[in-house]
Design a protein around this motif. Structure first.
Motif, PDB file in Angstrom:
ATOM      1  N   LEU A 272      59.668  -8.604  25.953  1.00  0.00           N
ATOM      2  CA  LEU A 272      59.623  -7.023  25.130  1.00  0.00           C
ATOM      3  C   LEU A 272      58.843  -7.581  23.966  1.00  0.00           C
ATOM      4  O   LEU A 272      57.959  -7.109  23.369  1.00  0.00           O
ATOM      5  CB  LEU A 272      60.587  -6.413  24.998  1.00  0.00           C
ATOM      6  CG  LEU A 272      60.971  -5.136  24.394  1.00  0.00           C
ATOM      7  CD1 LEU A 272      60.410  -4.213  25.829  1.00  0.00           C
ATOM      8  CD2 LEU A 272      62.125  -4.585  24.193  1.00  0.00           C
ATOM      9  N   TRP A 273      59.256  -8.567  23.310  1.00  0.00           N
ATOM     10  CA  TRP A 273      58.837  -9.220  22.007  1.00  0.00           C
ATOM     11  C   TRP A 273      57.244  -9.496  22.199  1.00  0.00           C
ATOM     12  O   TRP A 273      56.478  -9.131  21.532  1.00  0.00           O
ATOM     13  CB  TRP A 273      59.586 -10.396  21.682  1.00  0.00           C
ATOM     14  CG  TRP A 273      59.202 -11.096  20.586  1.00  0.00           C
ATOM     15  CD1 TRP A 273      58.353 -12.289  20.280  1.00  0.00           C
ATOM     16  CD2 TRP A 273      59.648 -10.765  19.016  1.00  0.00           C
ATOM     17  NE1 TRP A 273      58.159 -12.503  19.213  1.00  0.00           N
ATOM     18  CE2 TRP A 273      58.821 -11.639  18.239  1.00  0.00           C
ATOM     19  CE3 TRP A 273      60.168  -9.598  18.472  1.00  0.00           C
ATOM     20  CZ2 TRP A 273      58.738 -11.657  16.636  1.00  0.00           C
ATOM     21  CZ3 TRP A 273      60.147  -9.794  17.169  1.00  0.00           C
ATOM     22  CH2 TRP A 273      59.601 -10.680  16.271  1.00  0.00           C
ATOM     23  N   GLU A 274      57.110 -10.249  23.370  1.00  0.00           N
ATOM     24  CA  GLU A 274      55.741 -10.870  23.632  1.00  0.00           C
ATOM     25  C   GLU A 274      54.911  -9.571  23.665  1.00  0.00           C
ATOM     26  O   GLU A 274      53.869  -9.587  23.032  1.00  0.00           O
ATOM     27  CB  GLU A 274      55.528 -11.736  24.969  1.00  0.00           C
ATOM     28  CG  GLU A 274      56.046 -13.338  24.362  1.00  0.00           C
ATOM     29  CD  GLU A 274      55.622 -13.986  25.694  1.00  0.00           C
ATOM     30  OE1 GLU A 274      54.967 -13.341  26.648  1.00  0.00           O
ATOM     31  OE2 GLU A 274      55.971 -15.316  25.499  1.00  0.00           O
ATOM     32  N   THR A 275      55.100  -8.704  24.564  1.00  0.00           N
ATOM     33  CA  THR A 275      54.242  -7.534  24.853  1.00  0.00           C
ATOM     34  C   THR A 275      54.127  -6.494  23.508  1.00  0.00           C
ATOM     35  O   THR A 275      52.943  -6.517  23.270  1.00  0.00           O
ATOM     36  CB  THR A 275      55.021  -6.458  25.902  1.00  0.00           C
ATOM     37  OG1 THR A 275      55.625  -7.408  26.677  1.00  0.00           O
ATOM     38  CG2 THR A 275      54.032  -5.564  26.438  1.00  0.00           C
ATOM     39  N   VAL A 276      55.219  -6.205  22.774  1.00  0.00           N
ATOM     40  CA  VAL A 276      55.139  -5.726  21.460  1.00  0.00           C
ATOM     41  C   VAL A 276      54.161  -6.552  20.431  1.00  0.00           C
ATOM     42  O   VAL A 276      53.451  -5.914  19.592  1.00  0.00           O
ATOM     43  CB  VAL A 276      56.544  -5.347  20.916  1.00  0.00           C
ATOM     44  CG1 VAL A 276      56.455  -4.566  19.746  1.00  0.00           C
ATOM     45  CG2 VAL A 276      57.279  -4.443  21.946  1.00  0.00           C
ATOM     46  N   VAL A 277      54.724  -7.667  20.117  1.00  0.00           N
ATOM     47  CA  VAL A 277      54.279  -8.289  18.870  1.00  0.00           C
ATOM     48  C   VAL A 277      52.609  -8.926  19.301  1.00  0.00           C
ATOM     49  O   VAL A 277      51.809  -8.763  18.457  1.00  0.00           O
ATOM     50  CB  VAL A 277      55.051  -9.454  18.707  1.00  0.00           C
ATOM     51  CG1 VAL A 277      54.342 -10.382  17.328  1.00  0.00           C
ATOM     52  CG2 VAL A 277      56.425  -9.090  17.974  1.00  0.00           C
ATOM     53  N   SER A 278      52.546  -9.638  20.460  1.00  0.00           N
ATOM     54  CA  SER A 278      51.230 -10.273  20.570  1.00  0.00           C
ATOM     55  C   SER A 278      50.354  -9.496  21.708  1.00  0.00           C
ATOM     56  O   SER A 278      49.435  -9.953  21.665  1.00  0.00           O
ATOM     57  CB  SER A 278      51.463 -11.720  21.089  1.00  0.00           C
ATOM     58  OG  SER A 278      52.408 -11.674  22.344  1.00  0.00           O
ATOM     59  N   GLY A 279      51.021  -8.561  22.214  1.00  0.00           N
ATOM     60  CA  GLY A 279      50.235  -7.524  22.864  1.00  0.00           C
ATOM     61  C   GLY A 279      49.632  -8.342  24.498  1.00  0.00           C
ATOM     62  O   GLY A 279      48.941  -7.744  25.072  1.00  0.00           O
ATOM     63  N   LYS A 280      50.541  -9.422  24.702  1.00  0.00           N
ATOM     64  CA  LYS A 280      50.014 -10.042  25.598  1.00  0.00           C
ATOM     65  C   LYS A 280      50.753  -9.595  27.002  1.00  0.00           C
ATOM     66  O   LYS A 280      51.723  -9.206  26.840  1.00  0.00           O
ATOM     67  CB  LYS A 280      50.628 -11.621  25.716  1.00  0.00           C
ATOM     68  CG  LYS A 280      49.428 -12.785  25.499  1.00  0.00           C
ATOM     69  CD  LYS A 280      49.963 -14.007  25.876  1.00  0.00           C
ATOM     70  CE  LYS A 280      51.217 -14.481  25.130  1.00  0.00           C
ATOM     71  NZ  LYS A 280      51.379 -15.929  25.324  1.00  0.00           N
ATOM     72  N   SER A 281      49.971  -9.367  28.191  1.00  0.00           N
ATOM     73  CA  SER A 281      50.483  -8.975  29.289  1.00  0.00           C
ATOM     74  C   SER A 281      50.928 -10.258  30.174  1.00  0.00           C
ATOM     75  O   SER A 281      50.165 -11.182  30.280  1.00  0.00           O
ATOM     76  CB  SER A 281      49.796  -8.039  30.342  1.00  0.00           C
ATOM     77  OG  SER A 281      48.389  -8.834  30.781  1.00  0.00           O
ATOM     78  N   VAL A 282      52.388  -9.958  30.482  1.00  0.00           N
ATOM     79  CA  VAL A 282      52.882 -11.502  31.195  1.00  0.00           C
ATOM     80  C   VAL A 282      52.598 -11.264  32.903  1.00  0.00           C
ATOM     81  O   VAL A 282      52.864 -10.290  33.634  1.00  0.00           O
ATOM     82  CB  VAL A 282      54.373 -11.300  30.917  1.00  0.00           C
ATOM     83  CG1 VAL A 282      54.817 -12.684  31.399  1.00  0.00           C
ATOM     84  CG2 VAL A 282      54.580 -11.221  29.363  1.00  0.00           C
ATOM     85  N   PRO A 283      51.933 -12.327  33.448  1.00  0.00           N
ATOM     86  CA  PRO A 283      51.506 -12.355  34.844  1.00  0.00           C
ATOM     87  C   PRO A 283      52.886 -12.062  35.444  1.00  0.00           C
ATOM     88  O   PRO A 283      53.099 -11.660  36.525  1.00  0.00           O
ATOM     89  CB  PRO A 283      50.925 -13.593  35.024  1.00  0.00           C
ATOM     90  CG  PRO A 283      50.583 -14.026  33.821  1.00  0.00           C
ATOM     91  CD  PRO A 283      51.062 -13.558  32.774  1.00  0.00           C
ATOM     92  N   GLY A 284      53.962 -13.349  34.913  1.00  0.00           N
ATOM     93  CA  GLY A 284      55.284 -13.087  35.608  1.00  0.00           C
ATOM     94  C   GLY A 284      55.332 -13.744  37.146  1.00  0.00           C
ATOM     95  O   GLY A 284      56.684 -13.552  37.445  1.00  0.00           O
ATOM     96  N   TYR A 285      54.623 -14.213  37.933  1.00  0.00           N
ATOM     97  CA  TYR A 285      55.003 -14.438  39.269  1.00  0.00           C
ATOM     98  C   TYR A 285      55.885 -15.475  39.431  1.00  0.00           C
ATOM     99  O   TYR A 285      56.901 -15.400  39.674  1.00  0.00           O
ATOM    100  CB  TYR A 285      53.609 -14.588  39.988  1.00  0.00           C
ATOM    101  CG  TYR A 285      53.818 -15.648  41.316  1.00  0.00           C
ATOM    102  CD1 TYR A 285      54.275 -14.653  42.113  1.00  0.00           C
ATOM    103  CD2 TYR A 285      53.368 -16.747  41.376  1.00  0.00           C
ATOM    104  CE1 TYR A 285      54.410 -15.496  43.492  1.00  0.00           C
ATOM    105  CE2 TYR A 285      53.847 -17.193  42.653  1.00  0.00           C
ATOM    106  CZ  TYR A 285      54.105 -16.790  43.592  1.00  0.00           C
ATOM    107  OH  TYR A 285      54.233 -17.525  44.754  1.00  0.00           O
ATOM    108  N   PRO A 286      55.698 -16.752  38.449  1.00  0.00           N
ATOM    109  CA  PRO A 286      56.699 -17.798  38.676  1.00  0.00           C
ATOM    110  C   PRO A 286      58.033 -17.673  38.371  1.00  0.00           C
ATOM    111  O   PRO A 286      58.973 -17.809  39.205  1.00  0.00           O
ATOM    112  CB  PRO A 286      55.953 -18.853  37.921  1.00  0.00           C
ATOM    113  CG  PRO A 286      54.695 -18.533  37.699  1.00  0.00           C
ATOM    114  CD  PRO A 286      54.511 -17.210  37.602  1.00  0.00           C
ATOM    115  N   SER A 287      58.133 -16.835  37.296  1.00  0.00           N
ATOM    116  CA  SER A 287      59.655 -16.619  36.672  1.00  0.00           C
ATOM    117  C   SER A 287      60.176 -15.466  37.613  1.00  0.00           C
ATOM    118  O   SER A 287      61.472 -15.776  37.753  1.00  0.00           O
ATOM    119  CB  SER A 287      59.397 -15.961  35.249  1.00  0.00           C
ATOM    120  OG  SER A 287      58.294 -15.018  35.199  1.00  0.00           O
TER     121      SER A 287
END
Ligand code: UDP
Ligand code: MG
Length: 346
Positions: A272-287
């Motif tokens: 949530l932090w990453e999306t809100v603050v840096s606006g990065k979209s997380v690919p997320g497959y490995p995790s």
């Protein structure tokens, strides 16, 4: 019917009741080669105990479905200074069942358990009996003085096992305690009252309470052959012990669940932090895959743990006998002294 059992009339504060004596229970699985020398040592022991404490002794050999000469050797042992009982089980039921069969057949007051392979020195028994008669202890158990000759991994496993089994329990099972132990008449009576089929003898003998004392000793080398307790059997015994004595594994499940949920919560926050603050979209497959596999693995382990308990409940409900006696004989020392040994077969 009361919900407790009064065994107080069976001994008082260490004084031997008139009818008492000592039954020595020896489980034997393929111990044919070492039984005669052991019996000779036990005869000496019985003579010493008779002289020193006026104790009458008997030995109960439990042949646990041996495939060697154990039974024929045991049948021919002379009742020199002590009575000899031979209880032969219909198959190999395992040491715990053999110990139970010995306890059930013991006819004297106090009961002593010792292995049939010579690792438990009969000479130490005098000391154990001294703690019972002179000092008034009810459970005199022996424990390995040290584990210096064992590998680090084994010592670590033993440590973990005992911390798990004793986690939050009122009556701790002493670490390193063995099956070589003496029970006073009332302690033996108490042990006979425990109805469970899945038995973990060391645990039960400590659970009953009374005055207990530890005696350190160094086990001798096996008189012959090799131990029947290999890694997988030891693992089996540990699972047996753990599941009959504690719900620690189930508690671990809840704690692990809590921990996982907590980690997932933190992980969610960080996303949530990453999306809100840096606006990065997380690919997320490995995790995602790692998370799924962790949760799946932990769930499978915990289903297995619960399966262990359910299996235990099933076997208690089936209530099958713990052992079957195929043959039983008694030789008494009196008749042996007067004439040839008399054998009573059932
Ligand atoms: N024993 C038994 N039934 C079995 C396995 C062992 O009665 O299925 C007896 C064995 O004869 C011995 C004692 O239990 O008197 C201890 O066994 P072992 O020496 O193999 O184990 P360890 O001393 O290594 O714990
Ligand atoms: Mg042994």
């Amino acid at each position: 019917m009361t919900s407790g059992v009064d065994v107080s009339n069976l001994s008082d504060g260490g004084r031997i009741p008139a009818s008492a004596g000592l039954s020595i229970v020896v489980p034997a699985f393929n111990e044919g080669a070492g039984l005669e020398p052991l019996h000779a040592r036990l005869c000496n022991l019985a003579a010493t105990l008779k002289q020193r404490y006026g104790l009458t002794c008997e030995v109960v050999y439990v042949d646990d479905g041996s495939t060697d000469t154990t039974l024929s050797v045991a049948r021919n042992l002379a009742a020199n200074a002590l009575d000899v009982q031979v209880v032969s089980l219909s198959r190999n039921f395992g040491k715990e069942a053999a110990l139970m069969a010995g306890l059930d057949h013991a006819r004297r007051g106090a009961v002593l358990f010792m292995d049939g392979d010579g690792q438990h020195a009969p000479e130490l028994v005098e000391k154990l009996v001294g703690h019972w008669i002179d000092d008034g202890y009810d459970v005199v158990y022996t424990a390995k003085a040290h584990r210096d000759n064992e590998s680090f991994l084994r010592r670590l496993s033993v440590r973990t096992f005992y911390s798990l089994i004793n986690w939050g329990s009122r009556q701790k099972i002493p670490e390193d305690a063995g099956d070589f132990r003496l029970l006073s008449p009332r302690a033996a009576a108490a042990l006979r009252q425990l109805p469970e089929r899945n038995r973990f003898f060391k645990g039960l003998a400590s659970w009953i309470g009374f005055r207990q004392i530890r005696v350190d000793y160094e086990p001798e080398a096996r008189a012959h052959g090799v131990t029947t307790f290999n890694i997988s059997r030891l693992l089996g015994l540990s699972i047996e012990g753990l599941t009959s004595f504690s719900v620690a594994p189930l508690r671990v499940a809840s704690l692990l669940g809590l921990l996982l949920a907590f980690v997932a919560f933190l992980f969610g926050l960080s996303i949530l932090w990453e999306t809100v603050v840096s606006g990065k979209s997380v690919p997320g497959y490995p995790s995602l895959v790692v998370g799924l596999m962790t949760i799946g693995g932990v769930q499978l382990i915990m289903i297995g743990v619960m399966g262990e308990y359910i299996g235990k409940i099933l076997s208690e409900i089936k209530a099958r006998p713990i052992y079957f006696v195929a043959e039983h004989s008694v030789k008494t020392a009196e008749t042996a002294v007067a004439k040839t040994p008399q054998t009573v077969a059932e």
